[in-house]
Design an enzyme around this catalytic site. Structure first.
Site, PDB file in Angstrom:
ATOM      1  N   GLY A   9     -25.456  28.227 -22.421  1.00  0.00           N
ATOM      2  CA  GLY A   9     -26.138  27.057 -21.862  1.00  0.00           C
ATOM      3  C   GLY A   9     -25.168  26.013 -21.365  1.00  0.00           C
ATOM      4  O   GLY A   9     -25.326  24.811 -21.633  1.00  0.00           O
ATOM      5  N   THR A  11     -24.648  25.230 -18.206  1.00  0.00           N
ATOM      6  CA  THR A  11     -24.978  24.704 -16.872  1.00  0.00           C
ATOM      7  C   THR A  11     -25.413  23.241 -16.922  1.00  0.00           C
ATOM      8  O   THR A  11     -25.515  22.592 -15.883  1.00  0.00           O
ATOM      9  CB  THR A  11     -26.118  25.509 -16.218  1.00  0.00           C
ATOM     10  OG1 THR A  11     -27.258  25.456 -17.080  1.00  0.00           O
ATOM     11  CG2 THR A  11     -25.724  26.954 -15.967  1.00  0.00           C
ATOM     12  N   VAL A  61     -30.215  34.647 -22.159  1.00  0.00           N
ATOM     13  CA  VAL A  61     -30.048  35.001 -23.584  1.00  0.00           C
ATOM     14  C   VAL A  61     -31.259  35.747 -24.145  1.00  0.00           C
ATOM     15  O   VAL A  61     -31.162  36.379 -25.196  1.00  0.00           O
ATOM     16  CB  VAL A  61     -29.744  33.764 -24.486  1.00  0.00           C
ATOM     17  CG1 VAL A  61     -28.420  33.115 -24.128  1.00  0.00           C
ATOM     18  CG2 VAL A  61     -30.885  32.754 -24.466  1.00  0.00           C
ATOM     19  N   SER A 140     -31.101  20.857 -34.547  1.00  0.00           N
ATOM     20  CA  SER A 140     -31.739  19.610 -34.093  1.00  0.00           C
ATOM     21  C   SER A 140     -32.244  18.858 -35.312  1.00  0.00           C
ATOM     22  O   SER A 140     -32.476  19.457 -36.372  1.00  0.00           O
ATOM     23  CB  SER A 140     -32.927  19.946 -33.181  1.00  0.00           C
ATOM     24  OG  SER A 140     -33.695  18.791 -32.913  1.00  0.00           O
ATOM     25  N   TYR A 153     -41.471  24.191 -31.526  1.00  0.00           N
ATOM     26  CA  TYR A 153     -40.060  23.830 -31.290  1.00  0.00           C
ATOM     27  C   TYR A 153     -39.387  23.527 -32.636  1.00  0.00           C
ATOM     28  O   TYR A 153     -38.286  24.027 -32.917  1.00  0.00           O
ATOM     29  CB  TYR A 153     -39.945  22.630 -30.341  1.00  0.00           C
ATOM     30  CG  TYR A 153     -38.496  22.211 -30.131  1.00  0.00           C
ATOM     31  CD1 TYR A 153     -37.603  23.048 -29.468  1.00  0.00           C
ATOM     32  CD2 TYR A 153     -38.011  21.002 -30.643  1.00  0.00           C
ATOM     33  CE1 TYR A 153     -36.264  22.689 -29.302  1.00  0.00           C
ATOM     34  CE2 TYR A 153     -36.677  20.637 -30.478  1.00  0.00           C
ATOM     35  CZ  TYR A 153     -35.814  21.485 -29.812  1.00  0.00           C
ATOM     36  OH  TYR A 153     -34.490  21.138 -29.654  1.00  0.00           O
ATOM     37  N   GLY A 184     -30.113  14.272 -32.744  1.00  0.00           N
ATOM     38  CA  GLY A 184     -31.402  13.650 -32.430  1.00  0.00           C
ATOM     39  C   GLY A 184     -31.548  13.626 -30.917  1.00  0.00           C
ATOM     40  O   GLY A 184     -31.030  14.505 -30.228  1.00  0.00           O
ATOM     41  N   GLU A 189     -31.184  17.529 -19.495  1.00  0.00           N
ATOM     42  CA  GLU A 189     -32.358  18.072 -18.794  1.00  0.00           C
ATOM     43  C   GLU A 189     -33.465  18.468 -19.781  1.00  0.00           C
ATOM     44  O   GLU A 189     -34.520  18.963 -19.381  1.00  0.00           O
ATOM     45  CB  GLU A 189     -31.955  19.302 -17.962  1.00  0.00           C
ATOM     46  CG  GLU A 189     -31.097  18.959 -16.769  1.00  0.00           C
ATOM     47  CD  GLU A 189     -30.734  20.177 -15.922  1.00  0.00           C
ATOM     48  OE1 GLU A 189     -31.258  21.284 -16.181  1.00  0.00           O
ATOM     49  OE2 GLU A 189     -29.902  20.024 -15.023  1.00  0.00           O
ATOM     50  N   PHE A 190     -33.188  18.275 -21.069  1.00  0.00           N
ATOM     51  CA  PHE A 190     -34.095  18.729 -22.128  1.00  0.00           C
ATOM     52  C   PHE A 190     -35.547  18.286 -21.899  1.00  0.00           C
ATOM     53  O   PHE A 190     -36.481  19.098 -21.945  1.00  0.00           O
ATOM     54  CB  PHE A 190     -33.564  18.215 -23.474  1.00  0.00           C
ATOM     55  CG  PHE A 190     -34.396  18.591 -24.662  1.00  0.00           C
ATOM     56  CD1 PHE A 190     -34.224  19.810 -25.295  1.00  0.00           C
ATOM     57  CD2 PHE A 190     -35.358  17.714 -25.163  1.00  0.00           C
ATOM     58  CE1 PHE A 190     -34.998  20.154 -26.405  1.00  0.00           C
ATOM     59  CE2 PHE A 190     -36.126  18.042 -26.263  1.00  0.00           C
ATOM     60  CZ  PHE A 190     -35.940  19.270 -26.887  1.00  0.00           C
TER      61      PHE A 190
HETATM   62  P1  NDP Z   1     -30.453  21.109 -21.173  1.00  0.00           P
HETATM   63  O1  NDP Z   1     -31.798  21.492 -20.689  1.00  0.00           O
HETATM   64  O2  NDP Z   1     -29.718  20.065 -20.437  1.00  0.00           O
HETATM   65  O3  NDP Z   1     -29.530  22.408 -21.288  1.00  0.00           O
HETATM   66  C1  NDP Z   1     -30.042  23.607 -21.805  1.00  0.00           C
HETATM   67  C2  NDP Z   1     -29.086  24.725 -21.484  1.00  0.00           C
HETATM   68  O4  NDP Z   1     -29.621  25.937 -22.046  1.00  0.00           O
HETATM   69  C3  NDP Z   1     -28.922  24.950 -19.998  1.00  0.00           C
HETATM   70  O5  NDP Z   1     -27.572  25.163 -19.708  1.00  0.00           O
HETATM   71  C4  NDP Z   1     -29.732  26.196 -19.734  1.00  0.00           C
HETATM   72  O6  NDP Z   1     -29.111  26.954 -18.705  1.00  0.00           O
HETATM   73  C5  NDP Z   1     -29.583  26.941 -21.065  1.00  0.00           C
HETATM   74  N1  NDP Z   1     -30.655  27.909 -21.238  1.00  0.00           N
HETATM   75  C6  NDP Z   1     -31.973  27.656 -21.420  1.00  0.00           C
HETATM   76  N2  NDP Z   1     -32.646  28.809 -21.475  1.00  0.00           N
HETATM   77  C7  NDP Z   1     -31.738  29.808 -21.319  1.00  0.00           C
HETATM   78  C8  NDP Z   1     -31.820  31.214 -21.256  1.00  0.00           C
HETATM   79  N3  NDP Z   1     -32.992  31.857 -21.394  1.00  0.00           N
HETATM   80  N4  NDP Z   1     -30.691  31.935 -21.080  1.00  0.00           N
HETATM   81  C9  NDP Z   1     -29.511  31.303 -20.955  1.00  0.00           C
HETATM   82  N5  NDP Z   1     -29.352  29.982 -20.995  1.00  0.00           N
HETATM   83  C10 NDP Z   1     -30.464  29.244 -21.163  1.00  0.00           C
HETATM   84  O7  NDP Z   1     -30.670  20.667 -22.702  1.00  0.00           O
HETATM   85  P2  NDP Z   1     -29.661  20.201 -23.849  1.00  0.00           P
HETATM   86  O8  NDP Z   1     -28.271  20.218 -23.405  1.00  0.00           O
HETATM   87  O9  NDP Z   1     -30.210  18.969 -24.403  1.00  0.00           O
HETATM   88  O10 NDP Z   1     -29.939  21.351 -24.904  1.00  0.00           O
HETATM   89  C11 NDP Z   1     -28.919  22.163 -25.462  1.00  0.00           C
HETATM   90  C12 NDP Z   1     -29.324  22.519 -26.892  1.00  0.00           C
HETATM   91  O11 NDP Z   1     -29.401  21.327 -27.662  1.00  0.00           O
HETATM   92  C13 NDP Z   1     -30.677  23.206 -27.017  1.00  0.00           C
HETATM   93  O12 NDP Z   1     -30.563  24.229 -27.989  1.00  0.00           O
HETATM   94  C14 NDP Z   1     -31.574  22.097 -27.530  1.00  0.00           C
HETATM   95  O13 NDP Z   1     -32.660  22.585 -28.282  1.00  0.00           O
HETATM   96  C15 NDP Z   1     -30.596  21.329 -28.400  1.00  0.00           C
HETATM   97  N6  NDP Z   1     -30.947  19.958 -28.694  1.00  0.00           N
HETATM   98  C16 NDP Z   1     -31.214  19.073 -27.685  1.00  0.00           C
HETATM   99  C17 NDP Z   1     -31.549  17.778 -27.992  1.00  0.00           C
HETATM  100  C18 NDP Z   1     -31.937  16.788 -26.945  1.00  0.00           C
HETATM  101  O14 NDP Z   1     -32.590  15.775 -27.285  1.00  0.00           O
HETATM  102  N7  NDP Z   1     -31.567  16.981 -25.695  1.00  0.00           N
HETATM  103  C19 NDP Z   1     -31.555  17.309 -29.389  1.00  0.00           C
HETATM  104  C20 NDP Z   1     -31.271  18.316 -30.356  1.00  0.00           C
HETATM  105  C21 NDP Z   1     -30.956  19.580 -30.012  1.00  0.00           C
HETATM  106  P3  NDP Z   1     -29.888  27.689 -17.506  1.00  0.00           P
HETATM  107  O15 NDP Z   1     -31.172  26.988 -17.298  1.00  0.00           O
HETATM  108  O16 NDP Z   1     -28.948  27.582 -16.348  1.00  0.00           O
HETATM  109  O17 NDP Z   1     -30.021  29.079 -17.998  1.00  0.00           O
HETATM  110  C1  8X3 Z   2     -34.516  17.667 -29.498  1.00  0.00           C
HETATM  111  C2  8X3 Z   2     -34.749  16.353 -30.131  1.00  0.00           C
HETATM  112  O1  8X3 Z   2     -36.550  14.841 -31.122  1.00  0.00           O
HETATM  113  O2  8X3 Z   2     -37.074  15.985 -29.068  1.00  0.00           O
HETATM  114  O3  8X3 Z   2     -34.200  18.651 -30.419  1.00  0.00           O
HETATM  115  O4  8X3 Z   2     -36.961  17.192 -31.114  1.00  0.00           O
HETATM  116  S1  8X3 Z   2     -36.416  16.094 -30.358  1.00  0.00           S
END
Ligand code: NDP
Ligand code: 8X3
Length: 252
Positions: A9, A11, A61, A140, A153, A184, A189-190
């Site tokens: 991930g 990107t 993945v 998380s 989730y 947190g 892009e989440f």
């Molecule tokens: P983004 O959406 O910005 O990034 C998510 C990344 O995961 C992208 O690079 C995407 O790449 C990759 N991804 C998603 N699905 C797939 C797939 N099927 N195969 C390969 N790659 C995949 O989100 P975050 O950076 O915030 O999230 C990263 C991690 O952090 C996640 O596990 C998320 O649950 C966790 N997290 C996020 C929080 C938040 O508030 N943002 C808080 C806590 C945890 P592409 O689409 O190019 O495949």
């Molecule tokens: C992402 C943070 O608070 O949206 O894991 O679950 S939250």
């Protein structure tokens, strides 16, 4: 000599920031994700900033065959992976359980749990064989306590918490470090993914407080992977100062 880190991930968000900070700190990085053009952009950016080597692997993945053949395709000099950052993940939808969308549930379970397992199953044996390595799973705060509408989730991130603990026990004798980083709210892009492309709704999630940014989490990842050989950070929870946990946040 640089160590090698594979980041899933990469990107966007946390993964992208992690690839950048590790490459600036004596790591050669294998950057992975589905959006190849974004991996190529990141490669260019890293090349401008550091002399670390970069290798792109483009796979989903959720697809076990794609995961296996991507890792198998690595040239010999890249196979010696020291650090695996299991970061790829997502939340899709926010509904009470009775209104849940089955396809959303499957995407989250297939990516956050099964995807993490497929990648780990392929890379962990390499580490076990050389009795050296470090796995960093991105959990998380949602894996520490559940919140309304978060049901599935939160379930996937509770699974990451349990899998992390189990991995650490299983590989204790092999000297493999296993760490969970549990952020947190991080502005990436989440929320755009969670709200299925609705950018306005997504940006509202971070209004009225300063959230974490990808760099804040990447900085913690750099810290855990650069401790001395005898030190393993097992579990880290990081929130914005305005947030206490999944349930409490001050919004002004
Ligand atoms: P983004 O959406 O910005 O990034 C998510 C990344 O995961 C992208 O690079 C995407 O790449 C990759 N991804 C998603 N699905 C797939 C797939 N099927 N195969 C390969 N790659 C995949 O989100 P975050 O950076 O915030 O999230 C990263 C991690 O952090 C996640 O596990 C998320 O649950 C966790 N997290 C996020 C929080 C938040 O508030 N943002 C808080 C806590 C945890 P592409 O689409 O190019 O495949
Ligand atoms: C992402 C943070 O608070 O949206 O894991 O679950 S939250």
């Amino acid at each position: 000599m640089n160590r090698i880190a594979l980041i899933t991930g990469a990107t966007s968000g946390i993964g992208r920031a992690t690839a950048k900070i590790l490459s600036q700190n004596n790591f050669d990085v294998i950057i992975t994700g589905r959006r190849k053009e974004l991996l190529e952009d990141l490669e260019k950016e890293i090349k401008l900033e550091s002399s670390s080597k970069i290798y792109i692997l483009n796979f989903d993945v959720r697809n076990k065959e794609e995961v296996d053949s991507a890792i198998d395709s690595l040239p010999k000099e890249w196979k010696n992976i020291d650090v695996l950052v299991n970061n790829a993940g997502l939340a899709v939808g926010l509904n009470h359980i009775q209104d849940g969308v089955i396809d959303d549930w499957e995407r989250m379970i297939d990516t956050n749990v099964k995807g993490l397992l497929y990648v780990s199953r392929k890379i962990v044996p390499i580490m076990v064989e050389k009795k050296h390595g470090h796995i960093v799973n991105i959990g998380s705060t949602a894996g520490k306590e559940a919140y309304e509408n978060g049901n599935v989730y939160c379930g996937t991130k509770h699974a990451v918490d349990a899998i992390t603990k189990g991995m650490r026990i299983d590989m204790l004798k092999d000297k493999i470090k296993v760490t969970a980083i549990n952020p947190g709210m991080v502005e990436t892009e989440f929320s755009i993914v969670r709200f299925k492309g609705d950018k306005e709704k997504a940006s509202k999630a971070y209004k009225g407080f300063t959230p974490l940014y990808g760099n804040d989490v990447a900085d913690a990842i750099l810290y855990v992977v650069t401790r001395p050989e005898h030190v393993c950070i097992n579990d880290m929870i990081i929130t914005a100062t305005a947030q206490a946990n999944s349930l409490y946040k001050i919004v002004e």
